[in-house]
Every structure is written in C-alpha cells, then in structure tokens.
Write a protein that holds these residues in place. Sequence first.
Motif, short mmCIF file in Angstrom:
data_model
loop_
_atom_site.label_atom_id
_atom_site.label_comp_id
_atom_site.label_asym_id
_atom_site.label_seq_id
_atom_site.Cartn_x
_atom_site.Cartn_y
_atom_site.Cartn_z
N CYS A 83 0.84 -1.21 0.00
CA CYS A 83 0.00 0.00 0.00
C CYS A 83 0.87 1.25 0.00
N VAL A 84 1.93 1.25 0.79
CA VAL A 84 2.83 2.40 0.85
C VAL A 84 3.48 2.62 -0.51
N ALA A 85 3.92 1.53 -1.13
CA ALA A 85 4.57 1.63 -2.44
C ALA A 85 3.59 2.13 -3.50
N ALA A 86 2.35 1.69 -3.42
CA ALA A 86 1.35 2.11 -4.41
C ALA A 86 0.96 3.57 -4.21
N GLY A 87 0.94 4.01 -2.94
CA GLY A 87 0.66 5.42 -2.64
C GLY A 87 -0.79 5.70 -2.36
N LEU A 88 -0.99 6.85 -1.74
CA LEU A 88 -2.33 7.30 -1.36
C LEU A 88 -3.22 7.43 -2.59
N GLY A 89 -4.40 6.86 -2.52
CA GLY A 89 -5.34 6.97 -3.63
C GLY A 89 -5.21 5.86 -4.66
N ILE B 211 -6.81 4.53 1.15
CA ILE B 211 -7.52 5.74 1.59
C ILE B 211 -6.69 6.57 2.55
N ALA B 212 -5.84 5.90 3.33
CA ALA B 212 -5.00 6.64 4.30
C ALA B 212 -3.73 5.85 4.58
#
Length: 501
Positions: free
Chosen positions: A351-357, A382-383
């Motif tokens: 999720c961090v690698a993919a980024g917010l949104g 989302i966050a």
Amino acid sequence: MSARPLVVVGGFKHELNSFARGITTLEDIRRAGYYAEGPDIFDAPRSKRPELAAIREIAEREGIDLVPTVHFHALFAGGPIEHELYEHAKALIVGAVLEHRDRLTGIMLPIHGATVTTREDDPEGDLLATLRAIVGPDIPIVATFDTHVHGTARMAAAADALVGFKTQPHTDHYEAATQGMEILVRAMRGEIHPVTTHRKIRMLTSAERHDTSHQPMKGLIDASRVMERRPGVLAVSIFTTQPWMDLPEVGWSVEVVTDGDRSLGRATADELARMAWEIRDEFLVHKSSLPAALDRAASSGLRPTIFADGADSTSAGGNGDGTELLEALLARPDRIDALLTITDAAAVERCVAAGLGAELELPVGGTLTELFHPVRVRGRVIALALGDMQLDPPWSPTDLGRMALLRVGSIDVVLSERKAWHLDTVVYRHMGRELDRYQVIQVKSAGGFRFRYEALAAEIIEIATIGPCDSDLPRLPFRRISRPLWPFDAGLAEPWEDDLG
Ligand SMILES: [Zn+2]
C-alpha cells in the motif's frame, strides 16, 4: 545509622499464549510495554504504572526506604520471553536482596504470574522460592498479581501474601498494590503474620465470561470482597488464569491471605472455590456463527454492531492476522459497511509503495498464524499513517509500525505492520474513523474490549471464529494440562481431589 525499614521492589509482567508463534523479545517489550531498571521503574505517572506509584506513595507515607531493581511489562500476551531476560531480572532482584540483607525488612513484587520463559514454566514461582531461600521465614514477601496468573503451589508456598486484581479488564492495579503494600507494612511491623492458602480448582474457562462488571464473574468478585471483611482475613483473590497456556498447573485458583490462621484460610478458599465450581456452566461461551451474525447486523439497522473476534484477540496472544470475517463479508451479495483490522507487514508495504489513492489487488492477512489464510482483495488506499500511538491509560504507548487504510468496496481494512491493541478504540481513532458510521466493527478481543466499547456499541455480537484464543478450549491442541480438568472432562464431579475437611 538509619533505622528506617527497607524494601526491595521488582518484578515483571508477561502473559504466555501457547498457541501463538514466536518468542517475546526485549525489543517487543520496549515497543509495546516498557522495560526499566533501578530508580527508572518509578519514573512514570500513576496513570502509566499504577502499582509502582502505589508502592512509592505508601513508602513515602510510612517512612520506608525502597530499593528499586527492575520492572518490565509486555503489553501483549504472546510466545515465551527469552530466558536470559528473566535471568537478568532475577539477578537484579536477588542481587539487591543480598546487597541489603542486613537492613532488609521486606520484599514487594508487583508481578503478573503468567510469565513463561523459553526454559522455565513458572519464573515467578522460581523467583519467589529463590528469595524465600535467601531471606528465610522472617522477612515478609508480598506479590501482587494479574488475574490471568498461572497460579502455582510454589508461588503460594514461598510468598507470605499473594494479592490479585479484582477487575477484568484490569483497572485496579493501584488498589491491588495498595492492598499488598499495606499487608507488607503491617507484617514488617509485626502487627500481622500473613499466610496464604492456595486452592486450585480443576476448571479452565475462556476470557469472554471473566468480565468483572458482568455476571457470572461479578458475583464471585462481590463474594470475595465480603469475605475480605471477615475478621482475620487480609485478602481474597480469584485467579481465573490466562486459558491459552498449555501448562501442567493451568486453571483457576483462589488465594486467601489470613493473619496466621490457616484453617480460616482453608475454609474461606474452599467456600469461594466451590462457589465458582457450582456455576461453572455459566462460564461456557456460546457464540454466533458468522452468517447469522452478519444477517443480524445487515437487518438490524444499528450502527455500530461490535463483532467481538475473540479467537484472534491480540491482547491474549493472537497475532491479529485473522481473515475469517473479511472473507465472510466478501462472500455476501449485500454491502455491509464494516471496519476491520489485519496485521500484515507485506500488505502495508504494498500500500505504501502504491501510494495514497492508488488501487491495487493483493492478499491480506493469514501469514502469521497457522490457523489462518490470506484473502485476496481489490481495494483503494484511503489513508497511510505511522502507528506510534498513545493508548488509553493505564496502557503504555505502542507502535504498530506503518499503517494503511484499504477500502475494499464497503469494507475499510486497517492494515498494520505490527498487531493492534483492541481494548480501546485508539487504533480506529488513529486512522480517523468515525465509529458510528459503520454497521460492523471488528474488535479482536475476547472480553476486555467491553470496558471501552460497550458505551458506544449499538449491539455486541461474539462471533464463532477459529484462532489461537478460541473460546472452545477443548478443540485447541493442549498437550500438557493436568487432567481431569473441566470442561475437557465434562463429567467431572469434584473440583479438587481432597474434598472439604
Ligand atoms: Zn490480565
């Protein structure tokens, strides 16, 4: 030359879960809990270390010198602690006793009682017996315990007084330590001669029914308080134990401290123990199947319904990576607004690698606990947050590592690198969630969550999932417990071998 009394203070708190993987390290304790040596053990406000605050306040009031040694607390139950960590703590406590042997008037140990090391099943019993052997019978030793104590005969034989909490979830650390310290002070002055009677009961029950503000537990605690007012009785404690410990002496016990009156201790302990035994069926837990629970939440119109997922209770030793509820939600044709947590460091990294949104598809959960499996989801980030959070007192700050909120349809999944604490609502507040927005909120706790969640819950449903903190104890792979033990041996007629004499 000082004639002031001198008390050595030290202890440690950890709670084994035999069905969780891994070892609890010093690093784990520092991250979720605390570790302190010497005067630093007192270096925290009363709200954070209430037992130590009580001990210090009474010592100041009574003109007692304290020798602080070591104190640590593993916030989460889990695998055994490293034996070397226990040996180090023991050496500090024993060293202080030997160093101050000439002036020593008492020993005060705020401990837990369910600590297990990689080599020792009963370190508290070992510590107490070692100290007793050093100081002999005339120096009083008092220990305070969590109710999840693995109460052993060795502990009771070595200590003058064992005093337990009277609350689950625990909110009376300060009161229990005050009670213990006052017994110690009076014993040091020769006003009383405390002796402890230990009555082991052949029963082992899951934590769901241990909540002391509800029946059946409330009635037993009320009875113990009444017994404490009897002349000659100094303390009455019920140890419901941490049920997920596969140890020979696991099970309920009652500890009664009297002023030198062993027959009064025996009669009182047996009276309360029998009272618990007679109502044992009330401690059995009957949970809702997931489909039934979800049907109820979908049709009730209530927000929020708390789904107590006790089998993956993080405070009791679960890893928080259970996915059964998520899987059941995804299998439904309707949309239920749900808020869940899952421990999964790799999923957070994704999720961090993919980024917010970002939208992504990935497996979540089921990587830490053998009984669980990953579930594939498609969701949106989302966050993102850092999981360094202040818990509600008296719990220590904890660090969940990095966190991500993944929205999967109508389901919000809070992912964290390390497991979340579920006895308060902080994990969800930390991620900015408004709890009354959801139809279903998952709480990975067996019973302790009620203290904070009951007031905000429209309804609470205990869900019948499988996990390392399963309430159906006989289906867990226990190997070392002493039989017969109820409910493993359902037809057991007597709570102990030698009946009331
Ligand atoms: Zn406890």
